[in-house]
Design a protein around this motif. Structure first.
Motif, PDB file in Angstrom:
ATOM      1  N   LYS A   3      32.871 -18.848  17.021  1.00 58.91           N
ATOM      2  CA  LYS A   3      34.209 -18.405  17.144  1.00 58.91           C
ATOM      3  C   LYS A   3      34.749 -18.691  15.708  1.00 58.91           C
ATOM      4  CE  LYS A   3      38.474 -19.286  19.569  1.00 58.91           C
ATOM      5  NZ  LYS A   3      39.091 -20.184  20.606  1.00 58.91           N
ATOM      6  N   HIS A   6      33.438 -15.837  13.142  1.00 55.10           N
ATOM      7  CA  HIS A   6      34.202 -14.593  13.905  1.00 55.10           C
ATOM      8  C   HIS A   6      35.609 -14.516  13.194  1.00 55.10           C
ATOM      9  CE1 HIS A   6      35.076 -10.961  15.930  1.00 55.10           C
ATOM     10  NE2 HIS A   6      35.964 -11.518  16.481  1.00 55.10           N
ATOM     11  N   SER A  10      37.460 -11.738  10.440  1.00 48.25           N
ATOM     12  CA  SER A  10      38.935 -11.549  10.980  1.00 48.25           C
ATOM     13  C   SER A  10      39.800 -11.599   9.613  1.00 48.25           C
ATOM     14  CB  SER A  10      39.415 -11.967  12.125  1.00 48.25           C
ATOM     15  OG  SER A  10      38.601 -11.650  13.191  1.00 48.25           O
ATOM     16  N   THR A  73      27.278  -7.499   7.038  1.00 51.95           N
ATOM     17  CA  THR A  73      28.241  -8.198   7.936  1.00 51.95           C
ATOM     18  C   THR A  73      29.672  -8.492   7.025  1.00 51.95           C
ATOM     19  OG1 THR A  73      26.787  -9.650   9.034  1.00 51.95           O
ATOM     20  CG2 THR A  73      28.980 -10.215   9.153  1.00 51.95           C
TER      21      THR A  73
END
Length: 111
Positions: A3, A6, A10, A73
């Motif tokens: 998490k 991620h 963001s 990525t």
């Protein structure tokens, strides 16, 4: 992907949209030299030459360098093609991204 990692991706996307992110070898190097870069993020699959060059430069100019993700990525996070290097120029984004990438993901056992 955890998490926290991620969240870091963001935040990179938000920094890009806010105009607080610089990408590309020469432009990141220029930002480091001018003192504009507060955090440099380098892809884990960067070449040895690039890795050494930016470890040395960031060390010389006291800029935090974090090696994370891969070039695909990083590029996808900001809506661009592959990116090996990024420099964050905003203190708030820099702090949040650093925390997201360096915080331990496991909760420690407390007696």
């Amino acid at each position: 992907m955890t998490k926290q990692r991620h969240k870091a991706l963001s935040l990179l996307g938000m920094a890009m949209r806010a105009g607080k992110l610089i990408t590309g070898d020469e432009t990141v190097l220029k930002a480091v030299r001018q003192g504009k870069a507060l955090l440099v993020i380098m892809a884990g699959d960067a070449s040895e030459n690039t890795r050494k060059k930016f470890q040395d430069k960031c060390g010389t100019y006291s800029v935090k360098l974090i090696e994370a993700f891969d070039r695909v990525t990083l590029g996808e996070a900001i809506g661009k093609s592959e990116r090996v290097l990024m420099a964050v120029t905003d203190a708030g984004f820099s702090k949040s991204i650093t925390q997201s990438l360096t915080q331990p993901t496991e909760v420690e056992y407390i007696d």
